[in-house]
Scaffold this motif. Sequence first.
Motif, PDB file in Angstrom:
ATOM      1  N   SER A 109       0.839  -1.200   0.000  1.00 47.93           N
ATOM      2  CA  SER A 109       0.000   0.000   0.000  1.00 47.93           C
ATOM      3  C   SER A 109       0.873   1.249   0.000  1.00 47.93           C
ATOM      4  O   SER A 109       2.080   1.189   0.286  1.00 47.93           O
ATOM      5  CB  SER A 109      -0.932   0.023   1.217  1.00 47.93           C
ATOM      6  OG  SER A 109      -0.196   0.266   2.397  1.00 47.93           O
ATOM      7  N   LEU A 111       0.705   5.674   1.007  1.00 53.28           N
ATOM      8  CA  LEU A 111       0.024   6.662   1.838  1.00 53.28           C
ATOM      9  C   LEU A 111      -0.645   7.687   0.944  1.00 53.28           C
ATOM     10  O   LEU A 111      -0.001   8.288   0.076  1.00 53.28           O
ATOM     11  CB  LEU A 111       1.039   7.333   2.763  1.00 53.28           C
ATOM     12  CG  LEU A 111       0.481   8.216   3.883  1.00 53.28           C
ATOM     13  CD1 LEU A 111      -0.331   7.383   4.871  1.00 53.28           C
ATOM     14  CD2 LEU A 111       1.619   8.931   4.612  1.00 53.28           C
ATOM     15  N   ASP A 115      -4.699   8.155   4.885  1.00 53.01           N
ATOM     16  CA  ASP A 115      -5.070   6.742   4.737  1.00 53.01           C
ATOM     17  C   ASP A 115      -3.986   5.961   4.016  1.00 53.01           C
ATOM     18  O   ASP A 115      -3.191   6.521   3.248  1.00 53.01           O
ATOM     19  CB  ASP A 115      -6.370   6.605   3.922  1.00 53.01           C
ATOM     20  CG  ASP A 115      -7.567   7.234   4.598  1.00 53.01           C
ATOM     21  OD1 ASP A 115      -7.575   7.324   5.836  1.00 53.01           O
ATOM     22  OD2 ASP A 115      -8.489   7.658   3.871  1.00 53.01           O
ATOM     23  N   VAL A 116      -3.999   4.652   4.234  1.00 56.57           N
ATOM     24  CA  VAL A 116      -3.254   3.765   3.349  1.00 56.57           C
ATOM     25  C   VAL A 116      -4.209   3.288   2.270  1.00 56.57           C
ATOM     26  O   VAL A 116      -5.400   3.056   2.526  1.00 56.57           O
ATOM     27  CB  VAL A 116      -2.635   2.560   4.091  1.00 56.57           C
ATOM     28  CG1 VAL A 116      -1.591   3.019   5.072  1.00 56.57           C
ATOM     29  CG2 VAL A 116      -3.696   1.719   4.793  1.00 56.57           C
ATOM     30  N   TYR A 118      -4.508   0.321  -0.759  1.00 58.95           N
ATOM     31  CA  TYR A 118      -3.936  -0.915  -1.273  1.00 58.95           C
ATOM     32  C   TYR A 118      -3.733  -0.801  -2.778  1.00 58.95           C
ATOM     33  O   TYR A 118      -4.658  -0.452  -3.510  1.00 58.95           O
ATOM     34  CB  TYR A 118      -4.854  -2.099  -0.978  1.00 58.95           C
ATOM     35  CG  TYR A 118      -4.803  -2.561   0.458  1.00 58.95           C
ATOM     36  CD1 TYR A 118      -4.236  -3.785   0.799  1.00 58.95           C
ATOM     37  CD2 TYR A 118      -5.328  -1.780   1.491  1.00 58.95           C
ATOM     38  CE1 TYR A 118      -4.185  -4.216   2.110  1.00 58.95           C
ATOM     39  CE2 TYR A 118      -5.276  -2.193   2.810  1.00 58.95           C
ATOM     40  CZ  TYR A 118      -4.709  -3.410   3.112  1.00 58.95           C
ATOM     41  OH  TYR A 118      -4.651  -3.840   4.421  1.00 58.95           O
ATOM     42  N   ARG A 137      -9.150   1.449   1.387  1.00 56.76           N
ATOM     43  CA  ARG A 137      -8.487   2.445   2.241  1.00 56.76           C
ATOM     44  C   ARG A 137      -8.740   2.121   3.705  1.00 56.76           C
ATOM     45  O   ARG A 137      -9.846   1.722   4.081  1.00 56.76           O
ATOM     46  CB  ARG A 137      -9.009   3.856   1.934  1.00 56.76           C
ATOM     47  CG  ARG A 137      -8.945   4.262   0.483  1.00 56.76           C
ATOM     48  CD  ARG A 137      -9.637   5.599   0.263  1.00 56.76           C
ATOM     49  NE  ARG A 137      -8.845   6.691   0.774  1.00 56.76           N
ATOM     50  CZ  ARG A 137      -7.996   7.413   0.034  1.00 56.76           C
ATOM     51  NH1 ARG A 137      -7.854   7.165  -1.255  1.00 56.76           N
ATOM     52  NH2 ARG A 137      -7.298   8.396   0.565  1.00 56.76           N
ATOM     53  N   ALA A 140      -4.413   5.269   8.489  1.00 61.45           N
ATOM     54  CA  ALA A 140      -3.012   4.876   8.614  1.00 61.45           C
ATOM     55  C   ALA A 140      -2.631   4.532  10.045  1.00 61.45           C
ATOM     56  O   ALA A 140      -1.827   3.624  10.286  1.00 61.45           O
ATOM     57  CB  ALA A 140      -2.120   5.990   8.073  1.00 61.45           C
ATOM     58  N   THR A 143      -3.008   0.709  11.208  1.00 58.98           N
ATOM     59  CA  THR A 143      -2.518  -0.383  10.371  1.00 58.98           C
ATOM     60  C   THR A 143      -0.995  -0.465  10.423  1.00 58.98           C
ATOM     61  O   THR A 143      -0.309   0.539  10.641  1.00 58.98           O
ATOM     62  CB  THR A 143      -2.934  -0.177   8.901  1.00 58.98           C
ATOM     63  OG1 THR A 143      -2.255   0.959   8.364  1.00 58.98           O
ATOM     64  CG2 THR A 143      -4.437   0.019   8.779  1.00 58.98           C
ATOM     65  N   MET A 145       1.004  -1.161   7.862  1.00 56.98           N
ATOM     66  CA  MET A 145       1.569  -0.445   6.724  1.00 56.98           C
ATOM     67  C   MET A 145       1.494   1.055   6.934  1.00 56.98           C
ATOM     68  O   MET A 145       2.405   1.798   6.567  1.00 56.98           O
ATOM     69  CB  MET A 145       0.863  -0.865   5.430  1.00 56.98           C
ATOM     70  CG  MET A 145       1.195  -2.272   4.983  1.00 56.98           C
ATOM     71  SD  MET A 145       0.571  -2.714   3.337  1.00 56.98           S
ATOM     72  CE  MET A 145      -1.197  -2.865   3.673  1.00 56.98           C
ATOM     73  N   GLY A 146       0.406   1.524   7.537  1.00 58.09           N
ATOM     74  CA  GLY A 146       0.276   2.944   7.803  1.00 58.09           C
ATOM     75  C   GLY A 146       1.367   3.453   8.718  1.00 58.09           C
ATOM     76  O   GLY A 146       1.944   4.527   8.499  1.00 58.09           O
ATOM     77  N   LEU A 149       4.603   3.770   6.899  1.00 58.58           N
ATOM     78  CA  LEU A 149       4.620   4.929   6.006  1.00 58.58           C
ATOM     79  C   LEU A 149       4.666   6.234   6.785  1.00 58.58           C
ATOM     80  O   LEU A 149       5.338   7.193   6.378  1.00 58.58           O
ATOM     81  CB  LEU A 149       3.395   4.885   5.092  1.00 58.58           C
ATOM     82  CG  LEU A 149       3.392   3.717   4.104  1.00 58.58           C
ATOM     83  CD1 LEU A 149       2.013   3.550   3.461  1.00 58.58           C
ATOM     84  CD2 LEU A 149       4.452   3.910   3.031  1.00 58.58           C
TER      85      LEU A 149
END
Length: 264
Positions: A109, A111, A115-116, A118, A137, A140, A143, A145-146, A149
């Motif tokens: 994903s 940013l 939000d992140v 995908y 979405r 962030a 998550t 991944m968020g 980032l």
Amino acid sequence: MSDGRTTSPDHVQSLARGLAVVRCFDAAHPRRTLADVARATDLSRPTARRFLLTLVELGYVRTDGTTFALTPAVLELGYSYLSALGLPEIAQPHLEALSTEVGESSSVSVLDGDDVVYVARVPVRRIMTVAITIGTRFPAYATSMGRVLLAALPDDELDAYLARTDFTDLTGRTAVTPDSLRDRILAARSEGVVVVDQELEVGLRSLAAPVHGPDGAVVAALNISTPAARYTDEDLHSVLVPALRRTAAAIDADLTRVGVTTQP
């Protein structure tokens, strides 16, 4: 050389034969004689010789007078295609390999605002109440991944994010204060891998690592998602984290090789 397919009226046989000559060289046969090439391509020796000498003249093949081998110039034939690929296309085969290796879903994903989003995904099973697809979405802050980032943001941008965001406790375990989130985000910055345990959805655990572009900047995040009860903490760090790091490094290498410098 025929593969059984029918050809169209626009088929250029000489081009097809020339490409067959290039393709007959591989890891098992890096060098071939004229007879080898003729046999591998079903071409006559005179025809194979003409193609080989043309490729030598163009710089794609070299010869010592007896054997022939490809030169690095053949990489140019694929570079235009590879350089046109974006992050999702480059990441997808790595996600497929990662999910096959660990038996879990994996995603990439980027940013977008707070939000992140995908951009690539390989689902192994549905483990969330919300179906995740390309374009899904999530906030962030909740998550893995968020947080990876957010950790890549300059300090002033991270401060602005923490100041403006309305945090919601999504599961009863979600970090929702700026100070607690800052601590976790800074830990992600120093450790390179972040684990989020049931903060986005009960029963879901995910871990993420950064993906870097050619200049070393973080351009995306890679994650593995798994049911929370599937792994002990020890197994998570001994099994999933190494696989995650290897895959992130492989994606980094491909992005650098083809010069992808921006998000999709």
